[in-house]
Design a protein around this motif. Structure first.
Motif, short mmCIF file in Angstrom:
data_model
loop_
_atom_site.label_atom_id
_atom_site.label_comp_id
_atom_site.label_asym_id
_atom_site.label_seq_id
_atom_site.Cartn_x
_atom_site.Cartn_y
_atom_site.Cartn_z
N UNK A 1 -7.38 -0.21 -3.76
CA UNK A 1 -6.22 0.15 -4.58
C UNK A 1 -6.02 -0.81 -5.75
N UNK A 2 -6.85 -1.84 -5.85
CA UNK A 2 -6.68 -2.83 -6.91
C UNK A 2 -5.49 -3.74 -6.68
N UNK A 3 -5.10 -3.91 -5.42
CA UNK A 3 -3.90 -4.68 -5.10
C UNK A 3 -4.20 -5.94 -4.29
N UNK A 4 -5.47 -6.31 -4.17
CA UNK A 4 -5.82 -7.48 -3.36
C UNK A 4 -5.19 -8.76 -3.92
N UNK A 5 -5.21 -8.91 -5.23
CA UNK A 5 -4.62 -10.11 -5.84
C UNK A 5 -3.11 -10.10 -5.70
N UNK B 1 -8.87 -3.58 7.97
CA UNK B 1 -8.66 -2.25 7.38
C UNK B 1 -7.72 -2.35 6.18
N UNK B 2 -6.63 -3.10 6.33
CA UNK B 2 -5.66 -3.22 5.24
C UNK B 2 -6.27 -3.97 4.05
N UNK B 3 -7.07 -4.98 4.31
CA UNK B 3 -7.70 -5.73 3.22
C UNK B 3 -8.62 -4.82 2.42
N UNK B 4 -9.34 -3.95 3.11
CA UNK B 4 -10.23 -3.01 2.42
C UNK B 4 -9.41 -2.03 1.57
N UNK B 5 -8.31 -1.54 2.12
CA UNK B 5 -7.46 -0.61 1.36
C UNK B 5 -6.84 -1.30 0.15
N UNK B 6 -6.43 -2.54 0.30
CA UNK B 6 -5.85 -3.27 -0.83
C UNK B 6 -6.88 -3.44 -1.94
N UNK B 7 -8.11 -3.75 -1.56
CA UNK B 7 -9.17 -3.92 -2.55
C UNK B 7 -9.43 -2.61 -3.29
N UNK C 1 0.82 -1.22 0.00
CA UNK C 1 0.00 0.00 0.00
C UNK C 1 0.85 1.27 0.00
N UNK C 2 2.17 1.10 0.06
CA UNK C 2 3.06 2.26 0.02
C UNK C 2 3.11 3.04 1.32
N UNK C 3 2.74 2.41 2.43
CA UNK C 3 2.82 3.10 3.72
C UNK C 3 4.27 3.39 4.06
N UNK C 4 4.54 4.58 4.56
CA UNK C 4 5.92 4.99 4.82
C UNK C 4 6.55 4.20 5.96
N UNK C 5 5.78 3.88 6.98
CA UNK C 5 6.29 3.14 8.14
C UNK C 5 5.50 1.85 8.25
N UNK C 6 6.21 0.71 8.31
CA UNK C 6 5.53 -0.58 8.26
C UNK C 6 5.76 -1.43 9.50
N UNK C 7 6.38 -0.87 10.55
CA UNK C 7 6.47 -1.58 11.82
C UNK C 7 5.07 -1.76 12.40
N UNK D 1 12.00 1.99 -10.94
CA UNK D 1 11.77 3.21 -10.16
C UNK D 1 10.50 3.92 -10.63
N UNK D 2 10.30 3.96 -11.93
CA UNK D 2 9.11 4.60 -12.49
C UNK D 2 7.84 3.87 -12.05
N UNK D 3 7.85 2.54 -12.15
CA UNK D 3 6.68 1.75 -11.76
C UNK D 3 6.46 1.81 -10.25
N UNK D 4 7.55 1.87 -9.51
CA UNK D 4 7.44 1.99 -8.06
C UNK D 4 6.69 3.26 -7.67
N UNK D 5 7.04 4.35 -8.33
CA UNK D 5 6.38 5.63 -8.06
C UNK D 5 4.92 5.60 -8.51
N UNK D 6 4.70 5.04 -9.70
CA UNK D 6 3.35 5.04 -10.25
C UNK D 6 2.39 4.22 -9.38
N UNK D 7 2.85 3.08 -8.88
CA UNK D 7 1.97 2.18 -8.13
C UNK D 7 2.13 2.30 -6.62
N UNK D 8 3.01 3.18 -6.17
CA UNK D 8 3.27 3.39 -4.74
C UNK D 8 3.60 2.07 -4.06
N UNK D 9 4.57 1.40 -4.61
CA UNK D 9 5.08 0.15 -4.05
C UNK D 9 6.60 0.25 -4.00
N UNK D 10 7.24 -0.07 -2.87
CA UNK D 10 8.70 -0.01 -2.82
C UNK D 10 9.34 -0.83 -3.94
#
Length: 415
Positions: free
Chosen positions: A198-202, A190-196, A136-142, A352-361
């Motif tokens: 964002x189109x990232x559930x799969x 909450x995270x499952x809902x956000x993934x859905x 989900x591209x969250x800045x802090x994942x702890x 790097x381009x795809x990382x930015x576009x999809x907000x995924x490290x």
């Protein structure tokens, strides 16, 4: 607000949004399960409960040898929370059997699953809240940061690095352990809902399954080469001393069940290799060997140094390290293979381009080692199909191949 919660921030203030400190478990602190009878009760309760099960495990990293699990925490709707001592009841396969088909919710599952497997616990399905946060591209994942972001709750982490092999475990540590699974299933929702959304559930489902089915890592070649500061040792004879000291330390640490770094710090190994002392007095004159514990075993360390000094020239370790099928360091590519260097530069730009576009490290979009291998030793044809096949063969998930392969093939064609 529950009586055991208090506000630690205010909306719009310099301290950030409202975060309510979670300080006491909703159901209190259960007794630690340490007998077969108590474990049987937990198995029955959790098998009859409903919904996903939150799972966590505590190790004694930095204190004990290896990554053994010293406490297992679980929570499930209808069963509450259980704390299990896997030293007292090491076989948890009955609990695992009771949870077949149930989704396990873990944070950073790859850290806990190997130790849980040693106790006979293997999940049928996994939801990894840390991996979800990364996708989900969250800045802090702890865990504490993710709990605060998703639920607005403050989770204390002051006991995360304690010696969990301690017995009996202090009440404060047990409270911390219970709270680690207290709201994990709510975070998952909450995270499952956000993934859905964002189109990232799969994507997440594929990542979770990859973590669940990952084989245990194979033995590392020349593990002694991971000694911190080894780059300061620049000749083979001194490397032989490092190797002997590391292997001696490892045997001693395993026998005593103590973390190797507590037996002898890496800095001491490097210092001895550089100085090459010829006697115990010379060794203990080094500042890194002046401590009481280190001096007590000075004869052991000096014997290792003497063995390293006596290694025949033909058996000295290579300065270049062990042979490997891995590509050379990228800094050497421009001289050794300019075309490969150009491919890597272009490929990194794509990621790097795809990382930015999809907000995924970038490292979650495609494993860096796999990208380097593709660029160093590409398939004969560099079209989309062959690039996709190479990525899949290297372990990339289907969603990663679908995103990355077309763009890589496109830029490779322009080189």
């Amino acid at each position: 607000m529950r009586p055991d919660e208090h506000v630690t921030g205010t909306e719009g203030s310099s301290t950030g949004p409202v975060v309510v400190a979670l300080t006491e478990p909703a159901d209190g602190i259960p007794d630690v399960v340490a007998t077969p009878g108590a474990l049987a009760d937990v198995v029955e309760a959790f098998g009859a409960a409903t919904g996903p099960v939150a799972v966590d495990a505590e190790r004694a990293s930095g204190y004990r040898y290896g990554q053994r699990t010293y406490l297992v925490q679980l929570r499930r709707e209808g069963a509450g929370t259980a704390l299990i001592d896997p030293i007292a009841v090491p076989d948890l396969s009955a609990l695992s059997a009771a949870l077949v088909g149930v989704e396990w919710v873990l944070h950073a599952a790859s850290q806990d699953l190997p130790g849980l497997a040693e106790q006979g616990m293997r999940p049928s399905r996994v939801f990894d809240t840390e991996l979800a946060a990364r996708l989900l591209g969250m800045e802090r994942v702890g865990l504490a940061a993710v709990v605060a972001d998703t639920l607005g709750l403050g989770l204390a982490k002051e006991h995360s690095a304690v010696d969990w092999s301690t017995r009996p475990l202090p009440t404060e540590w047990l409270r911390y352990a219970v709270l680690d699974v207290e709201v994990l299933v709510e975070v998952r929702e909450v995270l499952a809902e956000r993934l859905a959304l964002a189109g990232k559930a799969e994507w997440a489902a594929q990542e979770f399954e990859a973590v669940r089915t990952a084989p245990p890592p194979g033995p590392r070649t020349d593990p002694w080469r991971r000694v911190s500061g080894l780059h300061q040792v620049r000749d083979a004879r001194r490397l032989a001393v490092v190797r002997e000291l590391w292997e001696t330390r490892d045997r001693n640490a395993r026998e005593r069940d103590i973390s190797p770094g507590r037996v002898l710090p890496d800095a001491a190994i490097v210092a001895a290799a550089q100085a090459l002392p010829r006697s115990v007095p010379e060794l203990t004159a080094l500042p890194q060997f002046s401590g009481k514990g280190t001096r007590r075993r000075a004869t052991l360390w000096q014997s290792a140094i003497d063995r390293g000094r006596a290694v025949p020239d033909a058996e000295l370790p290579s300065l270049r390290g062990p042979k490997s099928d891995a590509p050379p360091p990228p800094r050497a590519w421009a001289d050794r293979d300019p075309e490969a260097a150009a491919r890597l530069a272009a490929a990194r730009d794509v990621v790097a381009e795809l990382s930015t576009r999809w907000t995924v490290p970038a490292e979650n979009l495609l494993q860096p080692d796999l990208l380097r291998r593709l660029c160093w030793a590409p398939p004969e044809r560099l079209d989309e199909t062959s690039v996709a096949e190479a990525l899949a063969a290297g372990g990339a998930r289907a969603w990663q191949v679908e995103l990355v392969a077309p763009r890589l093939a496109e830029v490779f064609a322009d080189l």
